[in-house]
Scaffold this active site. Structure first.
Site, mmCIF file in Angstrom:
data_model
loop_
_atom_site.group_PDB
_atom_site.id
_atom_site.type_symbol
_atom_site.label_atom_id
_atom_site.label_comp_id
_atom_site.label_asym_id
_atom_site.label_seq_id
_atom_site.Cartn_x
_atom_site.Cartn_y
_atom_site.Cartn_z
ATOM 1 N N HIS A 9 20.343 27.544 -36.004
ATOM 2 C CA HIS A 9 18.969 27.159 -35.630
ATOM 3 C C HIS A 9 18.658 25.777 -36.206
ATOM 4 C CE1 HIS A 9 14.693 28.616 -34.673
ATOM 5 N NE2 HIS A 9 14.534 27.399 -35.187
ATOM 6 N N HIS A 11 17.035 21.977 -34.696
ATOM 7 C CA HIS A 11 16.515 21.143 -33.597
ATOM 8 C C HIS A 11 17.085 19.741 -33.754
ATOM 9 C CE1 HIS A 11 13.337 24.124 -32.480
ATOM 10 N NE2 HIS A 11 13.526 24.478 -33.741
ATOM 11 N N HIS A 186 11.849 31.351 -30.230
ATOM 12 C CA HIS A 186 11.051 31.366 -31.455
ATOM 13 C C HIS A 186 9.997 32.472 -31.318
ATOM 14 C CE1 HIS A 186 12.872 27.498 -32.131
ATOM 15 N NE2 HIS A 186 12.170 27.265 -33.221
ATOM 16 N N GLU A 189 7.254 33.628 -35.973
ATOM 17 C CA GLU A 189 7.062 32.556 -36.963
ATOM 18 C C GLU A 189 5.554 32.450 -37.202
ATOM 19 O OE1 GLU A 189 7.828 28.574 -35.537
ATOM 20 O OE2 GLU A 189 8.066 27.736 -37.556
ATOM 21 N N ASP A 267 16.306 24.568 -39.508
ATOM 22 C CA ASP A 267 15.260 24.257 -38.531
ATOM 23 C C ASP A 267 15.150 22.733 -38.288
ATOM 24 O OD1 ASP A 267 13.415 25.221 -36.713
ATOM 25 O OD2 ASP A 267 11.828 25.595 -38.165
ATOM 26 N N ASP A 268 14.486 22.039 -39.197
ATOM 27 C CA ASP A 268 14.260 20.583 -39.084
ATOM 28 C C ASP A 268 14.384 19.998 -40.495
ATOM 29 O OD1 ASP A 268 13.034 20.754 -36.218
ATOM 30 O OD2 ASP A 268 11.804 22.128 -37.388
HETATM 31 N N1 ADE Z 1 10.248 22.855 -32.958
HETATM 32 C C1 ADE Z 1 10.846 22.315 -34.019
HETATM 33 N N2 ADE Z 1 10.642 23.071 -35.109
HETATM 34 C C2 ADE Z 1 9.889 24.124 -34.725
HETATM 35 C C3 ADE Z 1 9.361 25.255 -35.383
HETATM 36 N N3 ADE Z 1 9.552 25.488 -36.678
HETATM 37 N N4 ADE Z 1 8.627 26.117 -34.655
HETATM 38 C C4 ADE Z 1 8.432 25.908 -33.356
HETATM 39 N N5 ADE Z 1 8.915 24.868 -32.697
HETATM 40 C C5 ADE Z 1 9.644 23.975 -33.371
HETATM 41 ZN ZN ZN Z 2 12.924 26.132 -34.830
#
Ligand code: ADE
Ligand code: ZN
Length: 316
Positions: A9, A11, A186, A189, A267-268
């Protein structure tokens, strides 16, 4: 920690180092006011701001070559973390706006960049963006259908989980499934356990991005465990965005103890000031994860990877 890692996971745009985005902005003369803090990190205080800063940063990624360079930068970061296999969320919305011909060029640029790094294997999950709505999602699903293959192996959805219902996107997920793509979305969350129920019931996904709010519904926890629906858990992301107040209150260990297959991702990572090694270090610190647990979680990830059996066997 030298255990080879699998990340499910991530992005691609969200993994862009801030300096990389600043460099492109400078090359193109784009003003990115409001995107960065004084110390150069990405600037946001809540999820909505995160999404808008994310989209603003994406405006400097204007062509296939930029995404090729981004892929190299992101994979080099992952290699440093000991990642041997990664699945990246790729959004046609940021790569040609949903036009199939344009998307194909962006995809080839990313695939070629990945092929130059033999230390890591990459697959792409085409991702629609929930707050862009179901019609736009269909254009992403068409891109997915048209480029499904060895590199594009999955379809998913990110974005603002509080907009609409998972089922509003069933048409796109059905199209992707019929094209042979594996599915994740997703859920749980921000949208609670109900959103995870919708994901498994209405979109029939085999993995769930985050999914952590399932902990609030014991019947759902049982369902995920019984059907071995894999969660792509990103604890550092959840804490940074305020889904949970701190690491100690994060439910990953409770979910794991109850038999839910959990995996760990970032994630990011630059947005959340994390790395995959840092995630595992903190899981060790707060929940006593030892090498044996980390190995087991990576076996779960290998078995849940959206790749062919021969590639999976190499990961095990
Ligand atoms: N796009 C990038 N990170 C995200 C996240 N944590 N939740 C939803 N969309 C995303
Ligand atoms: Zn994500």
């Amino acid at each position: 920690m030298s255990i080879p890692k699998i990340e499910l996971h991530l992005h691609i745009e969200g993994a862009a180092p801030p300096a990389f985005i600043r460099g492109l902005a400078q090359e193109k003369g784009t003003n990115l006011e409001g995107v960065f803090n004084h110390d150069g990190s990405y600037r946001f205080e809540n999820f909505k701001q995160f999404l808008s800063v994310y989209e603003a940063a994406c405006t400097v990624l204007t062509g296939p070559e930029d995404f090729g360079r981004l892929t190299t930068a992101v994979l080099e970061q992952s290699i440093e973390q000991g990642v041997i296999y990664t699945e990246a969320f790729l959004s046609p919305d940021f790569c040609g706006g949903g036009d199939v011909g344009a998307w194909r060029e962006y995809m080839h640029a990313m695939q070629e960049a990945a092929a130059k790094l033999p230390q890591i294997e990459m697959r792409g999950i085409i991702t629609c963006i929930r707050h862009f709505g179901p019609d736009q999602a269909k254009t992403a699903a068409i891109c997915a259908r048209e480029t499904a293959g060895d590199f594009i192996t999955g379809f998913g959805m990110g974005g603002d989980e509080m907009q609409g219902a998972q089922g509003d996107f069933a048409y796109s997920f059905d199209m992707a499934r019929e094209a042979g793509l594996r599915l994740t979305t997703h859920a749980g969350e921000w949208g609670g356990a109900e959103s995870v129920w919708q994901a498994v019931r209405d979109l029939k996904v085999e993995r769930v991005g985050h999914g952590v709010q399932a902990i609030d519904d014991p019947a759902l926890v049982d369902h995920l465990a019984e059907h071995q629906i894999v969660l792509e858990v990103c604890p550092g992301s959840n804490v940074a965005l305020g889904v949970y107040a701190d690491w100690r209150s994060h439910p990953i260990e409770k979910l794991r103890e109850r038999g839910v297959p959990v995996t760990v991702s970032t994630d990011d990572p630059p947005f959340f000031h994390t790395t995959l090694s840092e995630e595992y270090d903190l899981l060790g610190h707060h929940f006593g994860w030892e090498d044996e647990t980390i190995r087991a979680v990576n076996v779960t990830a290998a078995n849940a990877a959206f790749c062919d059996a021969a590639t999976r066997d190499k990961l095990l």
